[in-house]
Design a protein around this motif. Sequence first.
Motif, PDB file in Angstrom:
ATOM      1  N   VAL A 256       0.753  -1.329  -0.141  1.00  0.00           N
ATOM      2  CA  VAL A 256       0.145   0.132  -0.073  1.00  0.00           C
ATOM      3  C   VAL A 256       0.741   1.428  -0.038  1.00  0.00           C
ATOM      4  O   VAL A 256       0.658   2.086  -0.743  1.00  0.00           O
ATOM      5  CB  VAL A 256      -0.978   0.055   1.133  1.00  0.00           C
ATOM      6  CG1 VAL A 256      -1.730   1.410   1.544  1.00  0.00           C
ATOM      7  CG2 VAL A 256      -1.766  -1.093   1.253  1.00  0.00           C
ATOM      8  N   GLY A 257       1.994   1.335   1.043  1.00  0.00           N
ATOM      9  CA  GLY A 257       2.727   2.416   1.070  1.00  0.00           C
ATOM     10  C   GLY A 257       3.475   2.640  -0.640  1.00  0.00           C
ATOM     11  O   GLY A 257       3.688   3.662  -0.739  1.00  0.00           O
ATOM     12  N   PHE A 258       3.949   1.489  -1.026  1.00  0.00           N
ATOM     13  CA  PHE A 258       4.651   1.560  -2.187  1.00  0.00           C
ATOM     14  C   PHE A 258       3.693   2.207  -3.389  1.00  0.00           C
ATOM     15  O   PHE A 258       4.146   3.185  -4.218  1.00  0.00           O
ATOM     16  CB  PHE A 258       4.860   0.245  -2.694  1.00  0.00           C
ATOM     17  CG  PHE A 258       6.434   0.282  -3.694  1.00  0.00           C
ATOM     18  CD1 PHE A 258       7.211   1.032  -3.626  1.00  0.00           C
ATOM     19  CD2 PHE A 258       5.972  -0.321  -4.963  1.00  0.00           C
ATOM     20  CE1 PHE A 258       8.303   1.151  -4.685  1.00  0.00           C
ATOM     21  CE2 PHE A 258       6.734  -0.514  -6.105  1.00  0.00           C
ATOM     22  CZ  PHE A 258       8.123   0.219  -5.849  1.00  0.00           C
ATOM     23  N   GLY A 259       2.543   1.657  -3.333  1.00  0.00           N
ATOM     24  CA  GLY A 259       1.498   2.189  -4.301  1.00  0.00           C
ATOM     25  C   GLY A 259       1.338   3.706  -4.273  1.00  0.00           C
ATOM     26  O   GLY A 259       1.297   4.384  -4.961  1.00  0.00           O
ATOM     27  N   LEU A 260       1.063   4.116  -2.707  1.00  0.00           N
ATOM     28  CA  LEU A 260       1.008   5.596  -2.519  1.00  0.00           C
ATOM     29  C   LEU A 260       2.097   6.354  -3.191  1.00  0.00           C
ATOM     30  O   LEU A 260       2.159   7.603  -3.756  1.00  0.00           O
ATOM     31  CB  LEU A 260       0.843   5.637  -1.127  1.00  0.00           C
ATOM     32  CG  LEU A 260      -0.359   5.591  -0.587  1.00  0.00           C
ATOM     33  CD1 LEU A 260      -0.507   5.532   1.043  1.00  0.00           C
ATOM     34  CD2 LEU A 260      -1.472   6.381  -1.202  1.00  0.00           C
ATOM     35  N   PHE A 261       3.354   5.847  -2.897  1.00  0.00           N
ATOM     36  CA  PHE A 261       4.864   6.468  -3.262  1.00  0.00           C
ATOM     37  C   PHE A 261       4.671   6.578  -4.684  1.00  0.00           C
ATOM     38  O   PHE A 261       5.096   7.726  -5.372  1.00  0.00           O
ATOM     39  CB  PHE A 261       5.728   5.627  -2.571  1.00  0.00           C
ATOM     40  CG  PHE A 261       7.151   6.088  -3.371  1.00  0.00           C
ATOM     41  CD1 PHE A 261       7.801   7.151  -2.933  1.00  0.00           C
ATOM     42  CD2 PHE A 261       7.644   5.188  -4.272  1.00  0.00           C
ATOM     43  CE1 PHE A 261       8.930   7.557  -3.306  1.00  0.00           C
ATOM     44  CE2 PHE A 261       8.911   5.716  -4.749  1.00  0.00           C
ATOM     45  CZ  PHE A 261       9.475   6.911  -4.171  1.00  0.00           C
ATOM     46  N   LEU A 262       4.278   5.618  -5.484  1.00  0.00           N
ATOM     47  CA  LEU A 262       4.284   5.694  -6.904  1.00  0.00           C
ATOM     48  C   LEU A 262       3.412   6.642  -7.417  1.00  0.00           C
ATOM     49  O   LEU A 262       3.634   7.239  -8.363  1.00  0.00           O
ATOM     50  CB  LEU A 262       3.791   4.204  -7.495  1.00  0.00           C
ATOM     51  CG  LEU A 262       4.986   3.035  -7.395  1.00  0.00           C
ATOM     52  CD1 LEU A 262       4.466   1.761  -8.008  1.00  0.00           C
ATOM     53  CD2 LEU A 262       6.156   3.596  -8.277  1.00  0.00           C
ATOM     54  N   GLY A 263       2.159   6.716  -7.016  1.00  0.00           N
ATOM     55  CA  GLY A 263       0.986   7.455  -7.032  1.00  0.00           C
ATOM     56  C   GLY A 263       1.443   8.976  -7.050  1.00  0.00           C
ATOM     57  O   GLY A 263       1.488   9.708  -7.993  1.00  0.00           O
ATOM     58  N   ILE A 264       2.354   9.495  -5.894  1.00  0.00           N
ATOM     59  CA  ILE A 264       2.806  10.802  -5.583  1.00  0.00           C
ATOM     60  C   ILE A 264       3.877  11.029  -6.691  1.00  0.00           C
ATOM     61  O   ILE A 264       4.013  11.992  -7.271  1.00  0.00           O
ATOM     62  CB  ILE A 264       3.475  10.534  -4.256  1.00  0.00           C
ATOM     63  CG1 ILE A 264       2.219  10.822  -3.228  1.00  0.00           C
ATOM     64  CG2 ILE A 264       4.180  12.080  -3.976  1.00  0.00           C
ATOM     65  CD1 ILE A 264       2.560  10.291  -1.792  1.00  0.00           C
ATOM     66  N   MET A 265       4.860  10.084  -6.981  1.00  0.00           N
ATOM     67  CA  MET A 265       5.972  10.427  -7.781  1.00  0.00           C
ATOM     68  C   MET A 265       5.394  10.366  -9.194  1.00  0.00           C
ATOM     69  O   MET A 265       6.080  11.350 -10.053  1.00  0.00           O
ATOM     70  CB  MET A 265       6.885   8.974  -7.962  1.00  0.00           C
ATOM     71  CG  MET A 265       7.528   9.041  -6.752  1.00  0.00           C
ATOM     72  SD  MET A 265       8.732  10.307  -6.258  1.00  0.00           S
ATOM     73  CE  MET A 265      10.064  10.017  -6.957  1.00  0.00           C
ATOM     74  N   ARG A 266       4.204   9.934  -9.725  1.00  0.00           N
ATOM     75  CA  ARG A 266       3.784  10.033 -10.927  1.00  0.00           C
ATOM     76  C   ARG A 266       3.098  11.758 -10.918  1.00  0.00           C
ATOM     77  O   ARG A 266       3.302  12.183 -12.205  1.00  0.00           O
ATOM     78  CB  ARG A 266       2.485   8.934 -10.944  1.00  0.00           C
ATOM     79  CG  ARG A 266       2.125   9.113 -12.548  1.00  0.00           C
ATOM     80  CD  ARG A 266       0.866   8.060 -12.557  1.00  0.00           C
ATOM     81  NE  ARG A 266       0.333   7.660 -13.949  1.00  0.00           N
ATOM     82  CZ  ARG A 266      -0.419   8.618 -14.346  1.00  0.00           C
ATOM     83  NH1 ARG A 266      -1.140   9.530 -13.979  1.00  0.00           N
ATOM     84  NH2 ARG A 266      -0.844   8.434 -15.801  1.00  0.00           N
ATOM     85  N   ILE A 267       2.371  11.910  -9.802  1.00  0.00           N
ATOM     86  CA  ILE A 267       1.996  13.357  -9.699  1.00  0.00           C
ATOM     87  C   ILE A 267       2.786  14.459  -9.825  1.00  0.00           C
ATOM     88  O   ILE A 267       3.025  15.323 -10.807  1.00  0.00           O
ATOM     89  CB  ILE A 267       1.126  13.588  -8.636  1.00  0.00           C
ATOM     90  CG1 ILE A 267      -0.163  12.949  -8.706  1.00  0.00           C
ATOM     91  CG2 ILE A 267       0.719  15.357  -8.648  1.00  0.00           C
ATOM     92  CD1 ILE A 267      -1.010  12.861  -7.447  1.00  0.00           C
ATOM     93  N   ILE A 268       4.203  14.152  -9.268  1.00  0.00           N
ATOM     94  CA  ILE A 268       5.339  15.138  -9.233  1.00  0.00           C
ATOM     95  C   ILE A 268       6.129  15.154 -10.875  1.00  0.00           C
ATOM     96  O   ILE A 268       6.187  16.070 -11.110  1.00  0.00           O
ATOM     97  CB  ILE A 268       6.084  14.820  -8.245  1.00  0.00           C
ATOM     98  CG1 ILE A 268       5.607  14.965  -6.827  1.00  0.00           C
ATOM     99  CG2 ILE A 268       7.545  15.612  -8.244  1.00  0.00           C
ATOM    100  CD1 ILE A 268       6.345  14.698  -5.672  1.00  0.00           C
TER     101      ILE A 268
END
Length: 332
Positions: A256-268
């Motif tokens: 879940v943490g990794f998914g969130l991280f990927l999501g944030i990195m995608r936005i940035i």
Amino acid sequence: MSEEKQGADGVVSRQRNISIVIPVYNEEPNLDELVDRCMKVGLSMGRSFEIILVNDGSSDGSEQKIAGACEQYPDAVSGVILNRNYGQHNAIMAGFELCRGEIIVTLDADLQNPPEEIPRLVECMEKGYDVVGSVRKNRQDSFFRKIASLVTNKVARHYTGVMMTDYGCMLRAYRRHIVDAMIQCTERSTFIPVLANSFAGSATEIEVNHAGRGHGDSKYNLWKLVNLQFDLLTSMSTLPLRLLTIIGVLIAAFGVGFGLFLGIMRIIHGPEWAAQGVFTLFAMLFVFVGVQFIGMGLLGEYLGRIYHDVRARPRFFIRRLVGDLKKPGQNS
Ligand code: UDP
Ligand code: MG
């Protein structure tokens, strides 16, 4: 070698002070020396004793050798012939069901456990212990076996709560009531030293010598060894199952943490960055799938054993008895 005692029912029972139970699987070249040395030791102790050789479905001439030894020493040596190979620990259990000693000693037939150490085990028993184990001095086994033992011993010590260094050495002594308790355990996959310690009020261990194999090779191939390790693990506790849940939760949380991280990195950084991370995702997927498979395998190990126990087949079948042994419950 035995003291005759007449019970109230008129049945003459032969009491022994010491029973030596030895599982035998294709050990023909070692048997003569084994029986000779055990006899010498037995006689030197000045107590009544019996030697029970359990033939675990050997395909060589072990059965004939056992029959020969029974003929040569009818008062001391008896044979239990199982109809096929059931494994070392089940063979010992067969010997346990038939032995009559107050102190029961087990050892291997391959001469790796010197019979000359038996008096020291018995002496230690006299101090009032229920179980006396042994630690192999200068162990004569392969590096792989030693490493496997190291891990196993650590785990076994933790779960049984009994401080013993060497759970793999079968040169051990048990008091009658411990053996009686073990016989009552009906599970088929059993590891005797651990089972004994779960009943022992007091246990200790002594250092014993360890020799190279007399003749032949180890009867444990990799497959049998893996099986034995799983027997040991599952016989001790169900903690690995719980551990599985804990690991599962941790991995899920990480996912879940990794998914969130990927999501944030995608936005940035935009979609290009995420697309390049595809292979990382694959790698993660493999990890998860792997863990799931390990988990399912472990579940399967327990399930398989439960299935065996639910079927409640006898642990072994005795084809014939040599010497003056009687099947349990048989008086005459
Ligand atoms: N043994 C047995 N049944 C088996 C495997 C082994 O009765 O299926 C006996 C074997 O004859 C020996 C003892 O168990 O007396 C220990 O076996 P081995 O020496 O091969 O084991 P290792 O010393 O390699 O652990
Ligand atoms: Mg051996």
